[in-house]
Write an enzyme that holds these catalytic residues in place. Structure first.
Site, short mmCIF file in Angstrom:
data_model
loop_
_atom_site.label_atom_id
_atom_site.label_comp_id
_atom_site.label_asym_id
_atom_site.label_seq_id
_atom_site.Cartn_x
_atom_site.Cartn_y
_atom_site.Cartn_z
N ASP A 183 0.91 -1.14 0.00
CA ASP A 183 0.00 0.00 0.00
C ASP A 183 0.95 1.19 0.00
O ASP A 183 1.51 1.54 1.04
CB ASP A 183 -0.89 0.02 1.25
CG ASP A 183 -1.89 1.18 1.18
OD1 ASP A 183 -1.48 2.28 0.75
OD2 ASP A 183 -3.05 0.98 1.52
N HIS A 184 1.16 1.78 -1.17
CA HIS A 184 2.29 2.71 -1.26
C HIS A 184 2.10 3.95 -0.39
O HIS A 184 3.06 4.66 -0.11
CB HIS A 184 2.59 3.08 -2.72
CG HIS A 184 1.66 4.08 -3.33
ND1 HIS A 184 0.41 3.75 -3.76
CD2 HIS A 184 1.80 5.41 -3.56
CE1 HIS A 184 -0.17 4.83 -4.24
NE2 HIS A 184 0.64 5.85 -4.14
N HIS A 246 -5.71 2.93 0.83
CA HIS A 246 -4.99 4.11 1.34
C HIS A 246 -5.75 4.81 2.46
O HIS A 246 -5.17 5.14 3.50
CB HIS A 246 -4.73 5.11 0.21
CG HIS A 246 -4.08 4.51 -1.01
ND1 HIS A 246 -3.20 3.46 -0.93
CD2 HIS A 246 -4.19 4.81 -2.32
CE1 HIS A 246 -2.79 3.15 -2.16
NE2 HIS A 246 -3.39 3.94 -3.03
#
Ligand code: BG6
Length: 501
Positions: A183-184, A246
């Protein structure tokens, strides 16, 4: 933690794709330029689009020049010398056999010891093929002191069932501690910083609860439209694309209890507790507490942009949402009664990801009898594009203006050294090579996230036609403002013209 990265080969499946070009190669380049990559290291790119090694390296360098936060042309040759290209279709087993042989050769030549990170930067329909082939060609053994890990890009499934199946497939080959689900947003500097801001400041932590906080707002706004990704986006929409991952991850970091220590398991245990406290909403609550929307034509920074339904590869009658907002509560000891408002949208007026903590008004505030009433105290964690923290507090106006006015104290982390702040993927790639999973999502987090989102997605699917349009360049449908207004609140958005929220 010792940040000396061990020798390894970083293998990218989907090396000619958009993500590799925009994020992975620029990140690898910056890690190289800063001397963070190990000296015994190689990158192997597997893709289809480009004909040969020469064309591939030219494309990689062009991508670095375009997307890297900094660039030193003198490093071009030495960086590109680390990279090997394999052109084959993933369905082609002989391609994997050659890849296996090549990886062994690279291990011998570069002393990379059989250590590997396999990065799945392909479409989700290809995850399983790659995992099967890695197994079949004995590319995952985790013995003789060597390790192999897998980095899995999102989307991790499309709902709980598909995510569970995918997880079963991956855990059949890799143990949990070798799986790095991306999950950047967790790699973004200010989200890492949130733990420090919360737990290292006597100024904030004692107030971080329902006694002092009125509401919390989490926003991920983008000015871009769907771009070239409609094929994926048409089956996802904003809820699955951003809220499920996010925004819920941001929520866990804001709401979690202090972990017993800073180890990855301790932090992830606390995050899971937040997700477990979320209560499923009934269909009536979903109707009342969620808003979806889709962008129509409009203007972004003065430039006309098309409606979502006129974008490439979007169905002309598409009912996919490009905007989602929800009001939820975290009914645990710390947060019961505090609304959390989450929203994300494409084609918003500008790009901005922020967490706004709005504090309750003091009881004596009426003493000032002021119209408009005194503004609330805000703590704003600015995730991007600017990274920093702003505090809005009240002070007395100067001179003849003896009214109370809101002012801001602003800490800007990245404005003094704009190119110094590492991109999220730099941190994530380094952590995967190091074997530190803190900034990746554990399976139980992903499962709880899907469980919560599935019920909303199902209710929305039933009412698919109810999709308000908003003009590109606006802050989304009116219904999303109403979500707060009916409770006497409003979204706090930074107003560049007067520098306030
Ligand atoms: C991705 C979504 O996960 O995040 C995209 O799939 C979105 O649709 C992107 O644009 C936003 O990331 P960032 O880092 O640009 O805010």
């Amino acid at each position: 933690m010792n940040r000396t990265l061990p020798p390894c080969v970083f293998v990218i499946f989907g090396a000619t794709g958009d993500l590799a070009r925009r994020k992975l190669f620029p990140a690898l380049y910056n890690l190289y330029a800063e001397g963070i990559l190990p000296s015994r290291f190689a990158v192997v790119g597997v893709g289809r689009r480009l004909a040969d090694q020469e064309a591939f390296l030219a494309d990689v360098w062009a991508a670095i020049e375009r997307f890297s936060r900094k660039i030193n042309p003198e490093l071009r040759e030495s960086f590109l010398a680390l990279i090997h290209y394999h052109r084959f279709d993933l369905a082609d087993k002989t391609g994997f056999a050659q890849l296996a042989a090549d990886l062994r050769r690279i291990d011998n030549e570069r002393g990379t010891s059989g250590n590997r990170v396999y990065c799945l930067s392909v479409g989700p329909d290809q995850f399983e093929i790659v995992i099967d082939q890695l197994k079949e060609h004995r590319l995952v053994s985790n013995n003789d002191g060597a390790w192999q890990r897998v980095m899995v890009e999102k989307p991790f499934g499309r709902d709980l069932t598909t995510a569970t199946n995918l997880n079963a497939k991956i855990t059949g080959v890799f143990p949990e501690h070798s799986i790095f689900r991306i999950d950047h947003y967790l790699g973004k500097e200010m989200l890492q910083n949130l733990v420090a801001i919360r737990f290292a400041n006597a100024l904030f932590e004692p107030l971080w609860n329902s006694r002092y906080i009125d509401n919390v707002q989490l926003s991920v706004a983008e000015s871009e439209g769907v771009g070239t990704r409609a094929r994926y986006y048409e089956s996802a929409g904003a809820l699955r694309d951003v809220v499920q991952n996010h925004l819920l991850q941001m929520l866990t970091l804001v709401a979690m209890e202090p972990p017993v220590d800073l180890s990855s398991e301790a932090i992830r245990d606390e995050k899971v507790k937040v997700l477990r406290s979320l209560q499923p909403m009934t269909p009536a609550e979903i109707r009342r507490n969620t808003v979806r929307g889709q962008y129509g034509a409009g203007k972004i920074m003065g430039e006309a942009v098309p409606a979502y339904r006129d974008e490439l590869n979007v169905a002309p009658q598409s009912t996919v949402e490009t905007y989602a907002a929800l009001r939820l509560e975290v009914p645990n000891f710390r947060w019961a009664g505090v609304p959390f408002y989450l929203r994300t949208g494409k084609r918003m007026p500008f790009r901005s990801a922020e967490i706004v903590i709005e504090f309750k008004s003091l009881p004596g505030v009426l003493y000032f009898r002021q119209q408009p009433p005194i503004a609330p105290n805000l703590l704003v964690i600015k995730v991007q594009p600017e990274e920093g923290v702003a505090i809005q507090f009240n002070t007395q106006g100067m001179g003849n203006n003896k009214g109370i006015i809101p002012v801001q104290m602003d800490f800007c982390q990245n404005c003094r050294f704009p190119s110094q702040s590492p991109e999220a993927y730099e941190r994530l790639i380094a952590d995967a090579i190091l074997g530190d999973p803190t900034l990746f999502t554990r399976w139980d987090e992903v499962a709880h996230q899907w469980r919560y989102i599935d019920q909303i997605a199902a209710a929305w699917a039933e009412n698919g036609a109810e999709l308000p349009l908003y003009s590109a360049g606006s802050w989304g449908p009116e219904e999303a403002d109403q979500l707060l207004r009916r409770e006497g609140r409003r979204w706090h958005v930074y107003q560049p013209q007067n520098g306030s929220y």
